[in-house]
Design a protein around this motif. Sequence first.
Motif, PDB file in Angstrom:
ATOM      1  N   ASN A  88       0.832  -1.206   0.000  1.00  0.00           N
ATOM      2  CA  ASN A  88       0.000   0.000   0.000  1.00  0.00           C
ATOM      3  C   ASN A  88       0.871   1.263   0.000  1.00  0.00           C
ATOM      4  OD1 ASN A  88      -2.779   1.150   0.301  1.00  0.00           O
ATOM      5  ND2 ASN A  88      -1.872   2.026   2.135  1.00  0.00           N
ATOM      6  N   GLY A  89       0.655   2.126  -0.995  1.00  0.00           N
ATOM      7  CA  GLY A  89       1.391   3.383  -1.065  1.00  0.00           C
ATOM      8  C   GLY A  89       2.683   3.318  -1.850  1.00  0.00           C
TER       9      GLY A  89
ATOM     10  N   ARG B  51      -9.198  -0.200 -10.452  1.00  0.00           N
ATOM     11  CA  ARG B  51      -9.439   0.421  -9.151  1.00  0.00           C
ATOM     12  C   ARG B  51     -10.802   1.121  -9.157  1.00  0.00           C
ATOM     13  NH1 ARG B  51      -5.059   4.656  -7.601  1.00  0.00           N
ATOM     14  NH2 ARG B  51      -3.849   2.740  -7.393  1.00  0.00           N
TER      15      ARG B  51
ATOM     16  N   THR C  33       0.818   5.000  -7.926  1.00  0.00           N
ATOM     17  CA  THR C  33       0.869   4.518  -6.543  1.00  0.00           C
ATOM     18  C   THR C  33      -0.210   3.463  -6.332  1.00  0.00           C
ATOM     19  OG1 THR C  33       1.674   6.669  -5.761  1.00  0.00           O
ATOM     20  CG2 THR C  33       0.708   5.189  -4.125  1.00  0.00           C
TER      21      THR C  33
ATOM     22  N   GLN D 210      -2.694   0.809  -4.248  1.00  0.00           N
ATOM     23  CA  GLN D 210      -3.498   0.824  -3.038  1.00  0.00           C
ATOM     24  C   GLN D 210      -4.020  -0.579  -2.766  1.00  0.00           C
ATOM     25  OE1 GLN D 210      -6.681   3.676  -3.322  1.00  0.00           O
ATOM     26  NE2 GLN D 210      -5.371   5.301  -4.127  1.00  0.00           N
TER      27      GLN D 210
ATOM     28  N   ASP E  28      -6.486  -2.845  -5.199  1.00  0.00           N
ATOM     29  CA  ASP E  28      -6.208  -2.767  -6.637  1.00  0.00           C
ATOM     30  C   ASP E  28      -6.102  -4.173  -7.221  1.00  0.00           C
ATOM     31  OD1 ASP E  28      -6.129  -0.039  -6.550  1.00  0.00           O
ATOM     32  OD2 ASP E  28      -3.942   0.136  -6.618  1.00  0.00           O
TER      33      ASP E  28
ATOM     34  N   PRO F 212      -2.824   6.327   0.966  1.00  0.00           N
ATOM     35  CA  PRO F 212      -1.906   5.274   0.536  1.00  0.00           C
ATOM     36  C   PRO F 212      -0.476   5.760   0.322  1.00  0.00           C
ATOM     37  CG  PRO F 212      -3.988   5.106  -0.629  1.00  0.00           C
ATOM     38  CD  PRO F 212      -4.028   6.386   0.137  1.00  0.00           C
ATOM     39  N   ARG F 213      -0.290   7.016  -0.051  1.00  0.00           N
ATOM     40  CA  ARG F 213       1.063   7.522  -0.277  1.00  0.00           C
ATOM     41  C   ARG F 213       1.859   7.579   1.023  1.00  0.00           C
ATOM     42  NH1 ARG F 213       0.407  12.391  -4.779  1.00  0.00           N
ATOM     43  NH2 ARG F 213      -0.988  11.244  -6.185  1.00  0.00           N
TER      44      ARG F 213
ATOM     45  N   HIS G  74       1.273   5.315   3.326  1.00  0.00           N
ATOM     46  CA  HIS G  74       1.131   3.922   3.800  1.00  0.00           C
ATOM     47  C   HIS G  74       0.024   3.799   4.857  1.00  0.00           C
ATOM     48  CE1 HIS G  74       4.744   2.967   1.548  1.00  0.00           C
ATOM     49  NE2 HIS G  74       5.337   3.994   2.124  1.00  0.00           N
TER      50      HIS G  74
ATOM     51  N   TYR H  94      -8.447   1.473   2.763  1.00  0.00           N
ATOM     52  CA  TYR H  94      -9.332   0.675   1.910  1.00  0.00           C
ATOM     53  C   TYR H  94     -10.525   0.130   2.686  1.00  0.00           C
ATOM     54  CZ  TYR H  94     -11.080  -3.110  -0.999  1.00  0.00           C
ATOM     55  OH  TYR H  94     -11.883  -3.928  -1.726  1.00  0.00           O
TER      56      TYR H  94
END
Length: 557
Positions: free
Chosen positions: A309-310, A331, A343, A345, A348, A425-426, A428, A432
Amino acid sequence: MEWFNDLFLSHSVIQAVVVLSTIIALGLSLGKIKIFGVSLGITFVFFVGILAGHFDFSINPQMLQYAESLGLILFVYALGLQVGPSFIASFLKGGFKLNMLAMAVVVIGTAMMLGFYFFTDISLPEMTGIFCGAITNTPALGAAQQTLKQLATDSALSQPDLALGCAVTYPLGVVGVILGLIILKKFGDNKTVSNFANNKSSKTYIAGFQIINPAIYNKTIKEVASLIPNKFVISRVWQDGKVIIPNSATVLSQGERILVIATEGDIRSLTALFGEQVRDDWNKEDIDWNAIDSQLISQRILVTQSEINGKKISQLRLRNKFGVNITRVFRSGMTLLASPELTLQLGDRLTVVGEKDSILQVEKLLGNTVKRLNEPNLVAIFIGITLGLVFGSIPFTIPGISLPVKLGLAGGPIVVGILMGAFGPRFHIVTYTTQSANLMLRGVGISMYLACLGLDAGTHFFETVFRTQGLLWIAIGFVLTVAPVIIVGIYALKINKMDFSTVSGMLCGSMANPMALNYANTTVDGDQPSVSYATVYPLCMFMRVIIAQLILLIFMN
């Protein structure tokens, strides 16, 4: 029967839960009834609450306020979490013009509302409620209520005026947008294609090319990619009669065939780059990708490992480590180009091409365990709600306004929800939630809010409607609904030459009217109304919430 009276009439925790649950259950059941193909859906909970209030049902005022506030918070935060990724992307993917047109609907409606306020004897809380009902925007109503509690010395007297105005105009607010779309359909031409509809930058497309451009002979894919700004992924290369998975160091030679995943709007540029497009249709749904080459398989892998994630696709180095390619990313119902900067997530679904053993290794790395995603990350949800309430409580000073502006219970959580969904997510942060979990959270929240709102407004609803003042409210609300829709709609159709399907979705999104969107989807082919609705909805929702507060703060001081 004393126990029965206690259960429904005597104020207690159990009585509050029973009354609200009964209102919600009846409202949701009646909301499925369609009249001329249109149903009020979950909004019927509001009117069942009004009817219950009219017949003297009530719950403890503090419990009413708590349930109403909690319901609104859950709804707007879950909404922000869902639309967060598309909110930022909409401005980068051709949605700027649509958002500006949608904002014109907001501005025109607000200006008309203020005009009615200055030229009638309707109080500002009542007019604000009328406006919120006309635009079918309950979060804006919630924000206005919170602002009134700041301003009014006796908030108990001020709240029903606002809620009553919303209750009286809401039904025609739903129908008014549909009537506006029926009128606009006479002006529109479904064969006219708008600039937004032509903008296919967000739609992935698979194309085959044959390399006949001498400028790229014997160059690596990395060198070729640096020649143009367009992003693309080469998923397969036919060399010497074999299909291989290329990497950045793969050399392209004269006459080789390649399979490229790009955005549809870039195909012309890529044709000029590679030389000739192969006319095979690689975008059909029934293609057996595993039959192209016996050694290579194509498989969708679900991202369920929190460590992924991220991370950007380039950070995974899947080509170098495993010799596989990520060609597409699915997504939230959208297909994204698997560019190195994308990026990833949780949730995905990646389309991965490579040899079977390599695919199995990538599967272990990414997770592909559906069970993990069925457990929502409640920690992130409650942290987000807390941050939203903190943010909503921060006072912002605006020159010329005596009281500071606060985003409140409605504005704070929706802003933080959008930011968490877009940027979580960027950093972390696992934000979701499955679509069903998000819908459940939103449904419970808005049901609680509407039930409490209707129960609170029901005491004086019918005596307000069946009087001259009530009829005036209904007339003003109808004008506030229909006029901005028709004005902006005609401009978009006739001046901007946009197609009706795009315009209809944009107008429904600007008015936060999913019932009208259902009508639009039944009158045109394709999903363009839903796409444009999702593009403008977040910004318009946010601006409605802010404007509802600013109007009260500016004109009641």
